[in-house]
Motif scaffolding. Structure first.
Motif, PDB file in Angstrom:
ATOM      1  N   SER A 109      26.160   5.902  27.759  1.00 39.31           N
ATOM      2  CA  SER A 109      24.976   6.611  27.294  1.00 39.31           C
ATOM      3  C   SER A 109      24.446   5.940  26.036  1.00 39.31           C
ATOM      4  O   SER A 109      25.056   5.034  25.485  1.00 39.31           O
ATOM      5  N   TRP A 110      23.312   6.435  25.566  1.00 42.46           N
ATOM      6  CA  TRP A 110      22.609   5.793  24.448  1.00 42.46           C
ATOM      7  C   TRP A 110      23.540   5.551  23.256  1.00 42.46           C
ATOM      8  O   TRP A 110      24.335   6.408  22.877  1.00 42.46           O
ATOM      9  N   SER A 111      23.449   4.398  22.704  1.00 41.66           N
ATOM     10  CA  SER A 111      24.188   4.111  21.471  1.00 41.66           C
ATOM     11  C   SER A 111      23.516   2.952  20.763  1.00 41.66           C
ATOM     12  O   SER A 111      22.747   2.194  21.351  1.00 41.66           O
ATOM     13  N   LYS A 112      23.801   2.797  19.518  1.00 38.04           N
ATOM     14  CA  LYS A 112      23.277   1.704  18.712  1.00 38.04           C
ATOM     15  C   LYS A 112      24.438   0.835  18.218  1.00 38.04           C
ATOM     16  O   LYS A 112      25.603   1.266  18.213  1.00 38.04           O
ATOM     17  N   SER A 113      24.101  -0.374  17.791  1.00 44.82           N
ATOM     18  CA  SER A 113      25.146  -1.285  17.326  1.00 44.82           C
ATOM     19  C   SER A 113      25.847  -0.724  16.088  1.00 44.82           C
ATOM     20  O   SER A 113      27.045  -0.888  15.911  1.00 44.82           O
ATOM     21  N   ASN A 114      25.083  -0.056  15.240  1.00 47.58           N
ATOM     22  CA  ASN A 114      25.651   0.551  14.032  1.00 47.58           C
ATOM     23  C   ASN A 114      25.961   2.011  14.320  1.00 47.58           C
ATOM     24  O   ASN A 114      25.416   2.926  13.737  1.00 47.58           O
ATOM     25  N   CYS A 115      26.800   2.228  15.311  1.00 46.51           N
ATOM     26  CA  CYS A 115      27.010   3.584  15.814  1.00 46.51           C
ATOM     27  C   CYS A 115      28.279   4.187  15.247  1.00 46.51           C
ATOM     28  O   CYS A 115      29.252   3.468  15.042  1.00 46.51           O
ATOM     29  N   CYS A 116      28.351   5.389  15.021  1.00 48.84           N
ATOM     30  CA  CYS A 116      27.356   6.441  15.145  1.00 48.84           C
ATOM     31  C   CYS A 116      27.851   7.626  14.347  1.00 48.84           C
ATOM     32  O   CYS A 116      29.052   7.808  14.161  1.00 48.84           O
ATOM     33  N   CYS A 117      26.964   8.424  13.884  1.00 45.05           N
ATOM     34  CA  CYS A 117      27.317   9.741  13.380  1.00 45.05           C
ATOM     35  C   CYS A 117      27.275  10.701  14.565  1.00 45.05           C
ATOM     36  O   CYS A 117      26.264  10.771  15.259  1.00 45.05           O
ATOM     37  N   GLU A 118      28.359  11.397  14.810  1.00 45.95           N
ATOM     38  CA  GLU A 118      28.413  12.326  15.939  1.00 45.95           C
ATOM     39  C   GLU A 118      28.514  13.759  15.428  1.00 45.95           C
ATOM     40  O   GLU A 118      29.257  14.050  14.484  1.00 45.95           O
ATOM     41  N   TYR A 119      27.759  14.643  16.102  1.00 54.27           N
ATOM     42  CA  TYR A 119      27.726  16.057  15.736  1.00 54.27           C
ATOM     43  C   TYR A 119      28.033  16.861  16.993  1.00 54.27           C
ATOM     44  O   TYR A 119      27.179  17.026  17.858  1.00 54.27           O
ATOM     45  N   LYS A 120      29.241  17.337  17.089  1.00 54.11           N
ATOM     46  CA  LYS A 120      29.689  18.055  18.285  1.00 54.11           C
ATOM     47  C   LYS A 120      29.658  19.555  18.042  1.00 54.11           C
ATOM     48  O   LYS A 120      30.238  20.046  17.063  1.00 54.11           O
ATOM     49  N   ASP A 121      28.952  20.259  18.918  1.00 54.79           N
ATOM     50  CA  ASP A 121      28.918  21.719  18.807  1.00 54.79           C
ATOM     51  C   ASP A 121      30.235  22.280  19.325  1.00 54.79           C
ATOM     52  O   ASP A 121      30.647  21.975  20.460  1.00 54.79           O
ATOM     53  N   ILE A 122      30.883  23.098  18.538  1.00 51.77           N
ATOM     54  CA  ILE A 122      32.215  23.594  18.877  1.00 51.77           C
ATOM     55  C   ILE A 122      32.200  24.418  20.159  1.00 51.77           C
ATOM     56  O   ILE A 122      33.071  24.277  21.025  1.00 51.77           O
ATOM     57  N   LYS A 123      31.176  25.266  20.317  1.00 53.06           N
ATOM     58  CA  LYS A 123      31.147  26.177  21.479  1.00 53.06           C
ATOM     59  C   LYS A 123      30.727  25.460  22.755  1.00 53.06           C
ATOM     60  O   LYS A 123      31.396  25.558  23.791  1.00 53.06           O
ATOM     61  N   THR A 124      29.635  24.736  22.714  1.00 56.06           N
ATOM     62  CA  THR A 124      29.106  24.134  23.938  1.00 56.06           C
ATOM     63  C   THR A 124      29.748  22.795  24.261  1.00 56.06           C
ATOM     64  O   THR A 124      29.739  22.361  25.419  1.00 56.06           O
ATOM     65  N   GLY A 125      30.280  22.121  23.234  1.00 53.04           N
ATOM     66  CA  GLY A 125      30.832  20.797  23.457  1.00 53.04           C
ATOM     67  C   GLY A 125      29.776  19.705  23.497  1.00 53.04           C
ATOM     68  O   GLY A 125      30.090  18.526  23.686  1.00 53.04           O
ATOM     69  N   THR A 126      28.510  20.074  23.323  1.00 49.94           N
ATOM     70  CA  THR A 126      27.425  19.096  23.336  1.00 49.94           C
ATOM     71  C   THR A 126      27.517  18.195  22.114  1.00 49.94           C
ATOM     72  O   THR A 126      27.727  18.668  20.997  1.00 49.94           O
ATOM     73  N   VAL A 127      27.374  16.882  22.356  1.00 51.44           N
ATOM     74  CA  VAL A 127      27.479  15.912  21.258  1.00 51.44           C
ATOM     75  C   VAL A 127      26.117  15.276  21.014  1.00 51.44           C
ATOM     76  O   VAL A 127      25.507  14.699  21.905  1.00 51.44           O
TER      77      VAL A 127
END
Length: 550
Positions: free
Chosen positions: A227-245
């Motif tokens: 899935s989408w990513s950049k070379s200087n990757c990445c800050c990830e923000y994962k929702d605890i309930k849904t698991g969506t990142v």
């Protein structure tokens, strides 16, 4: 004599060598021509971008293997299993429709059957299905119309059964929104990792010298391998309930916890030159020719019978209703028309939570303009929300807030974007509580498997809410038709999302599925992602008929 022999031998050698060289050049020219022809007429597999397909398991979506198999059957859409070319694609000019055994007159409540025949640009009959046709019956003078569902027979022919619900005259209207070849292209890019929609993350924090450092980077969902990513990757923000990142390109100067604002970014078109031809305006959303006869509909003395009270658990028939003099007449239940005073009376002692996109914000703004005494509270937010309006005398509170990312809104605080399931988890519920949610327009840019994941989490929260407060009124507003007919926001994407939502909530008691797709698909107004005022007014009347049934 010897010299002549040598000259003859030399000539023979040169001729033989040239013949071989010419043969080689001809062969090379033929190979190149073949490759050029092949480039312009690629097969579906040849036009797939490398490493584009996302493989997502049912468990990653939050559903069982059996449910995913059932969903795939409901979503099944036929199409060409051969090399696609422009001249062999469906032509709106050469495709036609005809009425089966037409009569001089009919009665209210009768049906007519229409056969649609798809032909290619060479006027040849299509041998496979998958075209996206829309059909309706209408009368412009009466401002009357009714939706007709098109059935694909998977052999190049289609049929639609149209109800005749009003007295007077009517005409059949059929249009080709997308050829089957276009649908295959839409499907391919929907399931790819190609980021058709981009987003921005705004990072900023106060430095020790009171100056403000800020950076803007690209963001997007993280979904599946590749899935989408950049070379200087990445800050990830994962929702605890849904698991969506949610992930953002890492800022150069600021840490990941300094993400403050979110906004839409640019759109990126994945279509190559060959594919773009299929989306030409002359081929997309075009009315096709057919029977021009006026249908005469006589009154029916048998009557329409009585309809039951509007409540959860009712099935949505096709058609779900019809317009007459710009008023929606429902076949689902006994709907009413509400003036301003009746709206206020219905909403008395109610808290209404509306969650979703700008189409639910239209509902909020409608109530704000029509309900006497309802005033918006100044929450120091613009139209992106969250919004709240109150009417103190009758104890009415109406909330609206946008759903979580991905969301194509203007710059807004990231902390104001909450996933629908999380919002529902924080609602106590009860007989005085009404919850309305919609999620479709901003998800069409992303894989359908991601949409299934989001709906699965919402369903989990809805079931929990009904378990703790079964008298809560919960309304799912379906996706509506829109003006977009392109690779980004085609109605075909929305239609598939509506199927997912309906199927996944089919067996959940206590939920009202509000099919606004039919209401927008058959109305005379030009299709728009934001339905016109007359459609919104009718939708609100249907909605309030569930809140205050008679």
């Amino acid at each position: 004599m010897g010299s002549n022999t040598q000259v003859y031998g030399l000539r023979k050698y040169v001729f033989f060598t040239c013949s071989i060289w010419i043969t080689f050049c001809l062969s090379l020219w033929q190979m190149n021509c073949f490759q050029i022809r092949k480039f312009h007429l690629p097969s579906p597999k040849q036009i797939l971008p490398k490493n584009s397909s996302l493989t997502i398991s049912a468990s990653e979506m939050g559903i069982s293997d059996e449910e995913w198999e059932s969903l795939q059957k409901a979503l099944d859409w036929p199409g060409p299993d051969l090399q696609i070319t422009l001249d062999l694609s469906t032509s709106p000019v050469h495709s036609t429709f005809s009425t089966v055994e037409p009569k001089k007159s009919y009665k209210v409540g009768d049906n007519i059957s229409v056969i649609i025949t798809a032909r290619d640009h060479n006027k040849n009959l299509k041998r496979y299905g998958g075209d996206f046709f829309k059909a309706k019956l209408f009368n412009s003078q009466l401002k009357a119309s009714v939706y007709g569902e098109v059935v694909d027979h998977r052999n190049g022919t289609y049929s639609a059964v149209l109800l005749l619900p009003w007295e007077g005259q009517a005409q059949v209207f059929v249009r080709l929104e997308h050829s089957s070849e276009v649908v295959q292209i839409l499907k391919k890019y929907r399931e790819s990792s190609f980021p058709r929609s981009h987003y921005k993350g705004y990072f900023g924090g106060a430095g020790p010298n009171k100056t403000r450092i800020s950076e803007v980077v690209e963001c997007n969902i993280k979904w599946g391998e590749g899935s989408w990513s950049k070379s200087n990757c990445c800050c990830e923000y994962k929702d605890i309930k849904t698991g969506t990142v949610w992930q953002c390109e890492r800022p150069k100067k600021l840490p990941c916890d300094k993400l403050v604002y979110h906004s839409k970014g640019g759109l990126e078109n994945p279509l190559n030159t060959f594919e773009k031809q299929f989306f030409a305006k002359t081929l997309t959303n075009v009315r096709i020719t057919g029977d021009t006869q006026i249908i005469n509909i006589l009154p029916n003395t048998a009557g329409n019978g009585t309809r039951e009270r509007c409540r959860s658990g009712l099935k949505t028939p096709v058609p779900a209703g019809f317009y007459l003099k710009d008023v929606w007449k429902s076949f689902v239940c006994n709907t009413q028309q509400f003036d301003s005073a009746q709206m206020l009376k219905c909403l008395q002692n109610k808290i209404v939570y509306m969650i979703g996109d700008s189409t639910t914000r239209q509902w909020f703004e409608f109530f704000e303009s029509k309900v006497p005494g309802l005033k918006r509270m100044n929450l120091q937010t613009r139209s992106y929300g969250p919004l709240m309006a109150v009417e103190l005398k009758n104890n009415v509170i109406i909330h609206w807030r946008p759903h979580g990312v991905p969301l194509r809104f203007s710059v807004m605080p990231i902390t104001n974007l909450h996933y629908i399931s999380n919002v529902i988890d924080n609602i106590a519920g009860g007989p005085h509580v009404v919850v309305v949610f919609t999620i479709f327009a901003h998800l069409v840019f992303h894989p359908l498997t991601f949409y299934v994941h989001e709906v699965a989490k919402i369903r989990q929260s809805v079931v929990a809410l009904l378990s703790r407060a079964p008298q809560t009124t919960i309304v799912i507003k379906s996706g509506n038709t829109a003006g977009y007919k392109d690779i980004f926001q085609s109605d075909w994407y929305t239609l598939q999302e509506n199927i997912v939502m309906k199927e996944m909530f089919r067996d959940i008691d206590g939920v009202i599925y509000f099919d606004i797709w039919q209401m927008t698909s058959c109305h005379y107004l030009t299709e728009n992602i934001h339905p016109g005022p007359v459609v919104i007014a009718n939708a609100i009347s249907v909605f309030l008929s569930y809140v205050c049934p008679v």
